[in-house]
Design a protein around this motif. Structure first.
Motif, PDB file in Angstrom:
ATOM      1  N   VAL A   1       0.015 -16.500 -19.262  1.00  7.60           N
ATOM      2  CA  VAL A   1      -0.714 -16.721 -20.500  1.00  7.60           C
ATOM      3  C   VAL A   1      -2.192 -16.822 -20.163  1.00  7.60           C
ATOM      4  CG1 VAL A   1      -1.048 -18.214 -22.480  1.00  7.60           C
ATOM      5  CG2 VAL A   1       1.241 -17.918 -21.523  1.00  7.60           C
ATOM      6  N   ASN A   2      -2.959 -15.897 -20.692  1.00  5.90           N
ATOM      7  CA  ASN A   2      -4.394 -15.943 -20.542  1.00  5.90           C
ATOM      8  C   ASN A   2      -4.983 -14.986 -21.564  1.00  5.90           C
ATOM      9  OD1 ASN A   2      -7.142 -15.095 -19.303  1.00  5.90           O
ATOM     10  ND2 ASN A   2      -6.558 -16.930 -18.169  1.00  5.90           N
ATOM     11  N   ALA A   3      -5.773 -15.520 -22.500  1.00  2.48           N
ATOM     12  CA  ALA A   3      -6.279 -14.715 -23.615  1.00  2.48           C
ATOM     13  C   ALA A   3      -5.114 -14.021 -24.312  1.00  2.48           C
ATOM     14  CB  ALA A   3      -7.310 -13.699 -23.128  1.00  2.48           C
ATOM     15  N   GLY A   4      -4.036 -14.762 -24.528  1.00  2.00           N
ATOM     16  CA  GLY A   4      -2.811 -14.195 -25.083  1.00  2.00           C
ATOM     17  C   GLY A   4      -1.722 -14.233 -24.042  1.00  2.00           C
ATOM     18  N   SER A   5      -0.557 -13.789 -24.411  1.00  2.00           N
ATOM     19  CA  SER A   5       0.574 -13.778 -23.487  1.00  2.00           C
ATOM     20  C   SER A   5       0.744 -12.380 -22.905  1.00  2.00           C
ATOM     21  CB  SER A   5       1.845 -14.199 -24.224  1.00  2.00           C
ATOM     22  OG  SER A   5       2.951 -14.179 -23.357  1.00  2.00           O
ATOM     23  N   HIS A   6       1.093 -12.330 -21.618  1.00  2.00           N
ATOM     24  CA  HIS A   6       1.247 -11.053 -20.930  1.00  2.00           C
ATOM     25  C   HIS A   6       2.473 -11.094 -20.032  1.00  2.00           C
ATOM     26  CE1 HIS A   6      -2.716  -9.578 -22.191  1.00  2.00           C
ATOM     27  NE2 HIS A   6      -3.136 -10.821 -21.987  1.00  2.00           N
ATOM     28  N   GLY A   7       2.950  -9.915 -19.677  1.00  2.00           N
ATOM     29  CA  GLY A   7       4.054  -9.782 -18.755  1.00  2.00           C
ATOM     30  C   GLY A   7       3.775  -8.679 -17.760  1.00  2.00           C
ATOM     31  N   ALA A   8       4.396  -8.773 -16.592  1.00  2.00           N
ATOM     32  CA  ALA A   8       4.247  -7.748 -15.568  1.00  2.00           C
ATOM     33  C   ALA A   8       5.560  -7.628 -14.817  1.00  2.00           C
ATOM     34  CB  ALA A   8       3.101  -8.092 -14.619  1.00  2.00           C
ATOM     35  N   GLU A   9       5.791  -6.462 -14.222  1.00  2.00           N
ATOM     36  CA  GLU A   9       7.011  -6.246 -13.462  1.00  2.00           C
ATOM     37  C   GLU A   9       6.694  -5.595 -12.132  1.00  2.00           C
ATOM     38  OE1 GLU A   9       9.657  -3.758 -15.730  1.00  2.00           O
ATOM     39  OE2 GLU A   9       8.047  -2.434 -16.365  1.00  2.00           O
ATOM     40  N   SER A  10       7.553  -5.869 -11.157  1.00  2.00           N
ATOM     41  CA  SER A  10       7.407  -5.311  -9.818  1.00  2.00           C
ATOM     42  C   SER A  10       8.681  -4.573  -9.450  1.00  2.00           C
ATOM     43  CB  SER A  10       7.132  -6.417  -8.791  1.00  2.00           C
ATOM     44  OG  SER A  10       7.105  -5.882  -7.477  1.00  2.00           O
ATOM     45  N   PHE A  11       8.526  -3.429  -8.795  1.00  2.00           N
ATOM     46  CA  PHE A  11       9.664  -2.632  -8.358  1.00  2.00           C
ATOM     47  C   PHE A  11       9.758  -2.562  -6.835  1.00  2.00           C
ATOM     48  CE2 PHE A  11       8.465  -1.191 -12.566  1.00  2.00           C
ATOM     49  CZ  PHE A  11       9.687  -1.078 -13.222  1.00  2.00           C
ATOM     50  N   ASP A  12       8.913  -3.335  -6.154  1.00  2.00           N
ATOM     51  CA  ASP A  12       8.909  -3.285  -4.693  1.00  2.00           C
ATOM     52  C   ASP A  12       8.892  -4.687  -4.094  1.00  2.00           C
ATOM     53  OD1 ASP A  12       6.350  -4.085  -5.314  1.00  2.00           O
ATOM     54  OD2 ASP A  12       5.354  -2.331  -4.453  1.00  2.00           O
ATOM     55  N   GLY A  13       9.604  -5.611  -4.722  1.00  2.00           N
ATOM     56  CA  GLY A  13       9.737  -6.943  -4.165  1.00  2.00           C
ATOM     57  C   GLY A  13       8.535  -7.830  -4.345  1.00  2.00           C
ATOM     58  N   GLY A  14       7.640  -7.465  -5.281  1.00  2.00           N
ATOM     59  CA  GLY A  14       6.476  -8.298  -5.533  1.00  2.00           C
ATOM     60  C   GLY A  14       5.225  -7.866  -4.815  1.00  2.00           C
ATOM     61  N   GLU A  15       5.274  -6.760  -4.066  1.00  2.00           N
ATOM     62  CA  GLU A  15       4.091  -6.281  -3.350  1.00  2.00           C
ATOM     63  C   GLU A  15       3.051  -5.722  -4.320  1.00  2.00           C
ATOM     64  OE1 GLU A  15       3.486  -6.693  -0.144  1.00  2.00           O
ATOM     65  OE2 GLU A  15       5.415  -7.683   0.171  1.00  2.00           O
ATOM     66  N   THR A  16       3.509  -5.002  -5.337  1.00  2.00           N
ATOM     67  CA  THR A  16       2.617  -4.488  -6.374  1.00  2.00           C
ATOM     68  C   THR A  16       3.215  -4.810  -7.737  1.00  2.00           C
ATOM     69  OG1 THR A  16       3.667  -2.290  -6.394  1.00  2.00           O
ATOM     70  CG2 THR A  16       1.797  -2.617  -4.909  1.00  2.00           C
ATOM     71  N   TRP A  17       2.331  -4.970  -8.746  1.00  2.00           N
ATOM     72  CA  TRP A  17       2.764  -5.358 -10.085  1.00  2.00           C
ATOM     73  C   TRP A  17       2.085  -4.460 -11.120  1.00  2.00           C
ATOM     74  CZ3 TRP A  17       6.217  -9.400 -11.040  1.00  2.00           C
ATOM     75  CH2 TRP A  17       6.586 -10.146  -9.915  1.00  2.00           C
ATOM     76  N   THR A  18       2.842  -4.172 -12.198  1.00  2.00           N
ATOM     77  CA  THR A  18       2.347  -3.352 -13.282  1.00  2.00           C
ATOM     78  C   THR A  18       2.428  -4.131 -14.580  1.00  2.00           C
ATOM     79  OG1 THR A  18       3.133  -1.350 -12.179  1.00  2.00           O
ATOM     80  CG2 THR A  18       2.609  -1.173 -14.526  1.00  2.00           C
ATOM     81  N   LEU A  19       1.334  -4.152 -15.326  1.00  2.00           N
ATOM     82  CA  LEU A  19       1.311  -4.847 -16.598  1.00  2.00           C
ATOM     83  C   LEU A  19       2.323  -4.231 -17.559  1.00  2.00           C
ATOM     84  CD1 LEU A  19      -0.366  -7.050 -18.172  1.00  2.00           C
ATOM     85  CD2 LEU A  19      -1.643  -5.130 -19.140  1.00  2.00           C
ATOM     86  N   ASN A  20       3.140  -5.058 -18.216  1.00  2.00           N
ATOM     87  CA  ASN A  20       4.085  -4.605 -19.236  1.00  2.00           C
ATOM     88  C   ASN A  20       4.222  -5.723 -20.259  1.00  2.00           C
ATOM     89  OD1 ASN A  20       6.173  -3.733 -20.857  1.00  2.00           O
ATOM     90  ND2 ASN A  20       7.443  -2.988 -19.160  1.00  2.00           N
ATOM     91  N   ASP A  21       3.458  -5.635 -21.340  1.00  2.00           N
ATOM     92  CA  ASP A  21       3.440  -6.719 -22.314  1.00  2.00           C
ATOM     93  C   ASP A  21       4.691  -6.763 -23.177  1.00  2.00           C
ATOM     94  OD1 ASP A  21       1.170  -7.878 -21.475  1.00  2.00           O
ATOM     95  OD2 ASP A  21      -0.142  -7.049 -23.012  1.00  2.00           O
ATOM     96  N   ASN A  22       5.596  -5.801 -23.033  1.00  2.00           N
ATOM     97  CA  ASN A  22       6.903  -5.940 -23.669  1.00  2.00           C
ATOM     98  C   ASN A  22       7.681  -7.110 -23.071  1.00  2.00           C
ATOM     99  OD1 ASN A  22       7.054  -3.719 -25.601  1.00  2.00           O
ATOM    100  ND2 ASN A  22       7.000  -2.369 -23.825  1.00  2.00           N
ATOM    101  N   LEU A  23       7.298  -7.517 -21.873  1.00  2.00           N
ATOM    102  CA  LEU A  23       7.969  -8.611 -21.176  1.00  2.00           C
ATOM    103  C   LEU A  23       7.210  -9.928 -21.293  1.00  2.00           C
ATOM    104  CD1 LEU A  23       8.907  -6.610 -17.962  1.00  2.00           C
ATOM    105  CD2 LEU A  23      10.476  -7.339 -19.766  1.00  2.00           C
ATOM    106  N   LYS A  24       6.195  -9.987 -22.128  1.00  2.00           N
ATOM    107  CA  LYS A  24       5.421 -11.218 -22.272  1.00  2.00           C
ATOM    108  C   LYS A  24       6.281 -12.290 -22.926  1.00  2.00           C
ATOM    109  CE  LYS A  24       3.431 -10.349 -26.860  1.00  2.00           C
ATOM    110  NZ  LYS A  24       2.171 -10.153 -27.614  1.00  2.00           N
ATOM    111  N   GLY A  25       5.919 -13.542 -22.715  1.00  2.00           N
ATOM    112  CA  GLY A  25       6.662 -14.620 -23.357  1.00  2.00           C
ATOM    113  C   GLY A  25       6.442 -15.954 -22.697  1.00  2.00           C
ATOM    114  N   LEU A  26       7.147 -16.951 -23.224  1.00  2.00           N
ATOM    115  CA  LEU A  26       7.103 -18.312 -22.696  1.00  2.00           C
ATOM    116  C   LEU A  26       8.299 -18.609 -21.809  1.00  2.00           C
ATOM    117  CD1 LEU A  26       6.059 -20.061 -26.026  1.00  2.00           C
ATOM    118  CD2 LEU A  26       4.574 -19.426 -24.115  1.00  2.00           C
ATOM    119  N   ASP A  27       9.329 -17.746 -21.870  1.00  2.00           N
ATOM    120  CA  ASP A  27      10.514 -17.919 -21.038  1.00  2.00           C
ATOM    121  C   ASP A  27      11.210 -16.573 -20.946  1.00  2.00           C
ATOM    122  OD1 ASP A  27      12.332 -19.224 -19.419  1.00  2.00           O
ATOM    123  OD2 ASP A  27      13.583 -19.901 -21.076  1.00  2.00           O
ATOM    124  N   ILE A  28      12.031 -16.417 -19.922  1.00  2.00           N
ATOM    125  CA  ILE A  28      12.714 -15.152 -19.693  1.00  2.00           C
ATOM    126  C   ILE A  28      14.116 -15.416 -19.182  1.00  2.00           C
ATOM    127  CG2 ILE A  28      11.799 -14.992 -17.345  1.00  2.00           C
ATOM    128  CD1 ILE A  28      11.697 -11.942 -17.762  1.00  2.00           C
TER     129      ILE A  28
END
Length: 445
Positions: free
Chosen positions: A159-186
């Motif tokens: 959460v920063n200037a709104g809610s955001h989400g990101a996903e990683s496909f390589d174990g957390g080494e790199t991340w891509t913004l994906n606000d479809n995954l934003k939220g307060l819980d998952i």
């Protein structure tokens, strides 16, 4: 619905009658706090601890990742980072930790745009800059939760200037913004089955397609706004969320559940609760919900064994005479669950004990919630039901602890159990108009 109930009562047979949630560790000092909680089995778990210590040369901050192997009684430090506040050493604190197994773990922190990662059980940590502030253009990132499905795929919410989400496909080494995954819980089933909640909107990634649902806002006769803060997701049709319900300045905890993908909802508003903080299930039937009570010694932990239709108040050790508010829950097995209020680690090792006050969800189209009790309890021969409105159509089924149906009657408020053996039985009451199901546990002398 009956399958849900049958398995639920089989599970209930193992619960001890007078157990409660207890403190396994704590309290921490007033300058320290737990953040995040993850157990990979009954006994092995992880948490983060942030500690502030004032001194002559400035404010010292110690950020740690801890591990337990003995059900939360003793904790060892896997990682520690000490800094003195200054213009060049800005403070940060861990807010969440997630371990996939004893080797692979991740943590995120508020005030530092980094991800901490280990692949050797915490002996070594790689501090990763995911460049999320650059991707979203929000400046410093304030993460809230991190979760991984396997050693490759993970999701971070912040959460920063709104809610955001990101996903990683390589174990957390790199991340891509994906606000479809934003939220307060998952809540994640697999990379293509994910539920997130933000305010009054729930988004689920079903079959890798994103679907959006609005929580029900109109309850019969009232305008009730609901804001979700926590979620548990099983599949695209079956998910449940807890949070806050308010009408003008009247607040209460709220739970909404759907089994048809949001076409209809089951709703539970608990007047004695300010807000639902977290909700975690072991399977489709057994789970816990933490809440913030509106009085100092009010109920702060509820349990369900039928997938969220019926909830039972649980006993929990008071913290300085006040009911603790468990900000994070974790449920690694049927009988074992953990929670933290920031100062203590709480646990139950036997399913939380016998049920207390009963709360029951009701379909959104109904205008009332039925409150029913059975008496006497324990019973010797005749058991009677009280609280069913006149003219209500219902059926009652009696099950033993093996899930076997012993008796079924329709529209009768009393039953003769004199021929039953001594032991524990469960009354399943199903109301025909609302499809509401209530479970009452009774003892036969």
């Amino acid at each position: 619905m009956k399958i849900l109930f049958l398995l639920g009562i089989i599970l209930s047979a193992f619960y001890e009658l007078n157990a409660q949630w207890e403190v396994s560790y704590g309290p921490l000092s007033t300058e320290s706090e737990f953040n995040g909680l993850c157990f990979i089995n009954d006994s092995i778990g992880y948490t983060t601890v942030n500690q502030l210590t004032p001194s002559e040369d400035g404010m010292h901050q110690l950020n740690m990742i801890w591990k337990t192997v003995d059900y939360g009684v003793a904790w060892d430090t896997l990682y520690a980072d000490e800094l003195i506040w200054s213009a060049s050493a800005l403070p940060y604190q861990f807010v969440d930790v997630f371990f996939l197994d004893e080797m692979h773990g991740w943590a995120c922190a508020d005030g530092r745009d980094f991800i901490w990662k280990t692949t050797d059980g915490g002996l070594n940590w790689n501090v990763i800059d995911p460049t999320l502030s650059d991707q979203s253009g929000t400046g410093s990132v304030d993460p809230g939760s991190i979760v991984f499905y396997d050693a490759e795929y993970g999701v971070l919410q912040y959460v920063n200037a709104g809610s955001h989400g990101a996903e990683s496909f390589d174990g957390g080494e790199t991340w891509t913004l994906n606000d479809n995954l934003k939220g307060l819980d998952i809540s994640m089933v697999d990379p293509c089955e994910i539920g997130t909640v933000f305010n009054s909107t729930l988004t689920n990634k079903s079959g890798c397609d994103f679907l959006t649902h609005e929580f029900p806002s109109v309850f019969p006769g009232l305008i009730n706004l609901r804001i979700g803060t926590c979620i548990h997701y099983w599949d695209e049709t079956n998910f449940i969320c807890g949070g806050l319900k308010f009408e003008s300045e009247e607040y209460s905890g709220s739970v909404v559940k759907t089994t048809d993908g949001g076409a209809s909802w089951y709703i539970l508003d608990i007047a004695s609760t300010m807000i639902t903080r977290d909700i975690e299930f072991y399977d489709e039937f057994a789970g816990y919900m933490s809440e913030e009570p509106d009085v100092p010694q009010g109920e702060s932990i509820l349990k369900t064994t039928d997938g969220g239709y019926t909830w039972y108040a649980q006993e929990i050790a008071l913290a300085d005479g006040i009911s603790p508010v468990l900000l994070s829950l974790n449920c690694p097995s049927l009988l074992t669950a953990y929670g933290t209020d920031g100062k203590r680690i709480y646990r139950t090792l036997n399913g939380g004990g016998s049920p207390g006050t009963i709360y029951t969800t009701v379909n959104q189209e109904e205008t009332h919630v039925v409150r029913t009790i059975a008496f006497p309890n324990p019973v010797t021969d005749i058991v009677r039901l009280q609280g069913i409105p006149s003219g209500t159509l219902f059926t009652i089924s009696v099950f033993n602890t093996l899930g076997q149906q012993m008796l079924e009657v329709a529209n009768q408020s009393q039953m003769d159990l004199s021929s039953f053996s001594s032991g524990i039985y469960f009354l399943q009451i199903e109301f025909q108009n609302s499809h509401e199901i209530m479970t009452i546990r009774i003892a036969r002398n």
